[in-house]
Design an enzyme around this catalytic site. Structure first.
Site, PDB file in Angstrom:
ATOM      1  N   HIS A 197       0.830  -1.204   0.000  1.00 60.35           N
ATOM      2  CA  HIS A 197       0.000   0.000   0.000  1.00 60.35           C
ATOM      3  C   HIS A 197       0.866   1.256   0.000  1.00 60.35           C
ATOM      4  O   HIS A 197       0.458   2.299  -0.501  1.00 60.35           O
ATOM      5  CB  HIS A 197      -0.913   0.038   1.234  1.00 60.35           C
ATOM      6  CG  HIS A 197      -1.997  -0.981   1.225  1.00 60.35           C
ATOM      7  ND1 HIS A 197      -1.827  -2.253   1.735  1.00 60.35           N
ATOM      8  CD2 HIS A 197      -3.276  -0.931   0.756  1.00 60.35           C
ATOM      9  CE1 HIS A 197      -2.949  -2.941   1.594  1.00 60.35           C
ATOM     10  NE2 HIS A 197      -3.844  -2.160   1.014  1.00 60.35           N
ATOM     11  N   ASP A 268      -4.655  -6.457  -7.418  1.00 60.03           N
ATOM     12  CA  ASP A 268      -4.890  -5.663  -6.227  1.00 60.03           C
ATOM     13  C   ASP A 268      -5.120  -4.217  -6.689  1.00 60.03           C
ATOM     14  O   ASP A 268      -4.929  -3.888  -7.870  1.00 60.03           O
ATOM     15  CB  ASP A 268      -3.695  -5.773  -5.276  1.00 60.03           C
ATOM     16  CG  ASP A 268      -4.092  -5.610  -3.814  1.00 60.03           C
ATOM     17  OD1 ASP A 268      -5.190  -5.101  -3.535  1.00 60.03           O
ATOM     18  OD2 ASP A 268      -3.289  -5.996  -2.937  1.00 60.03           O
TER      19      ASP A 268
END
Length: 495
Positions: A197, A268
């Site tokens: 992230h 993702d």
């Protein structure tokens, strides 16, 4: 030109309407709204958008979520509606009454696949009542690296065989409810020291050490998992140049040809820094699809980002940088997925609402537990919630008080401004009381270790609780879901 005009404009001249629809099927979009949604999203869905992903921002209560999913499918019945739904505090449906399950690591500790299946059935049954048809779970990553910051108790554990048997149970139970499961993050995120992230993650292990991480994914494919999610991780032993999400070697040669997966491969979220910083979301979408992904997720609610990715795919098709054949292949898999799962369930049979607490209790009591400490002063230390993962605000003292109203203490989320003063205050307040000190992954958050050790130096009689991975405490919860903490509270209270 506004996003509305971009969205409703015609496809590039050399892109047929059918191919335009196929490109849209390769996108999954996040958005704002609980009872209504932007006109841009409506037009994307009308042009063939493959799916949407819901987050806490889209959830108020169960009735509202069902109305929202019905409204989305009124535009296009074969729209897939997905959500992250791992359990253990990792989910977005607290407001909609999600079943409480302890998360994968605790299920691995309990090591009863039938119990895992009951927990997965509860989660999937709840999704079916809401009209949600895709669950971006379970996590198939092995928790390999002690300093891994993102997998940890989301994993079933470090052993391939253990993870494999629980993945099979989870996938089979979810499938029985008519919900599409998605094993993630291929080929494994558990060997990194970076959270993708926030930056580009690298797993430096040689190829022979990576083989163990592939085994849970092989088991998931053998169990018939309809979706896999790729990892934004570079594996130099497999492809030194690109993260898995963008790697033809990993997605094509390894996953499609060697392992034989022919379901939907979804990326993702592209706005994660591992992709957005190095490539940009639009280029990431194009490269991922060319490498073998079938769908790319843009989770942020800013639909301009989704439109940028869509336009990059259309431009790549028109210029020949992305072949028509690759788009047709990807869209075909998405269509087959939608034919199988997109129609939401009718009446949904009940599920075992007690399975999650049973699993949490069995995990907590899988080893010797300390004696009860009623009337304790509890200090619960934990890091602030991860912004990409939902957290319901659970803390140990809140779970303990229904069993022991005499308990006191505090929850400390994040490093305090004056640790010394707080420690002195805690020691004064707990002088005549048992002391419980709980930490969550203190090895990753040194302030917790310093705080805990300062307390223990002056109160060596304190009971230590580990609410993340085990770190030498007296009592382990194996996660911070509400039922994890409740099972620990029962032990502390002696009930």
């Amino acid at each position: 030109m506004t996003s509305e005009q971009v969205c409703v404009g015609p496809a590039p001249s050399s892109v047929s309407s059918d191919l335009d629809e196929a490109v849209h099927r390769c996108l999954v979009a996040g958005f704002e709204g609980t009872t209504a949604f932007p006109d841009t999203l409506k037009r994307l869905v009308d042009r063939g958008l493959g799916g949407v992903i819901l987050f806490t921002r889209n959830v108020r209560d169960a009735e509202q979520v069902r109305q929202l999913t019905d409204a989305l499918r009124a535009i296009r019945p074969d729209l897939m509606v997905g959500i992250d739904n791992e359990g253990g505090g990792i989910g977005h449906l607290v407001g909609a009454g999600a079943p409480e399950v302890p998360g994968s690591y605790a299920l691995g500790v309990a090591d009863d696949p039938a119990l895992t299946a009951r927990c997965a059935d509860a989660l999937a049954g709840h999704l079916a009542t809401l009209g949600i048809t895709a669950s971006f779970a379970p996590v198939a990553d092995l928790q390999q690296q002690p300093r891994n910051p993102i997998v940890r108790t989301r994993s079933f554990g470090a052993e391939p065989a253990l993870a494999a048997r629980h993945l099979r149970a989870w996938i089979t139970a979810t499938e029985a409810r008519g919900i599409a499961s998605c094993a993630k993050h291929f080929p494994g995120h558990g060997g990194t020291e970076t959270d993708s992230h926030y930056g580009l993650a690298v797993d430096p292990r040689p190829q022979d050490e990576l083989l163990a991480d592939l085994e849970p994914f092989r088991a998931a494919v053998a169990a018939g998992v309809p979706m896999l999610m790729s990892a934004h991780v570079v594996y130099p032993a497999l492809d030194a140049n690109r993260p898995a999400t963008l790697s033809r070697r990993i997605l094509g040669d390894l996953l499609r040809h060697e392992i034989g997966f022919d379901g939907v491969l979804v990326s993702d979220a592209l706005e994660m820094k591992a992709i957005s910083d190095g490539y940009g979301e639009a280029a990431g979408a194009r490269i991922a699809l060319a490498a073998g992904a079938d769908q790319v997720i843009v989770a942020v609610p800013d639909l301009e980002v989704t439109l940028g990715c869509r336009d990059a795919l259309l431009d790549a098709v028109e210029s020949g940088r992305l072949s028509d054949e690759r788009v047709w292949e990807a869209a075909g898999r998405v269509r087959r997925l939608a034919e199988r799962y997109a129609d939401p369930a009718g009446p949904v049979a009940g599920w075992d609402a007690g399975a999650g607490l049973e699993a949490a209790r069995r995990a907590v009591r899988s080893r010797a537990v300390p004696r009860p400490v009623r009337g304790a002063h509890v200090v619960d230390l934990f890091p602030p919630p991860h912004p990409a993962l939902n957290w319901g605000g659970e803390d140990l003292l809140t779970e303990l008080r229904p069993f022991d109203p005499t308990a006191g203490g505090a929850a400390v989320s994040g490093e305090p401004a004056d640790p010394g003063a707080l420690i002195d205050c805690i020691l004064r307040m707990s002088a005549a009381m048992p002391l419980v000190v709980a930490t969550c992954d203190a090895a990753l958050h040194p302030w917790q270790a310093r705080f805990r050790d300062a307390l223990l130096a002056r109160r060596p009689d304190a009971t230590r609780v580990d609410t993340g991975l085990p770190e030498g405490g007296d009592l382990f919860s194996y996660g911070r879901g509400r039922v994890n903490l409740r099972a620990v509270a029962e032990v502390l209270a002696g009930v």
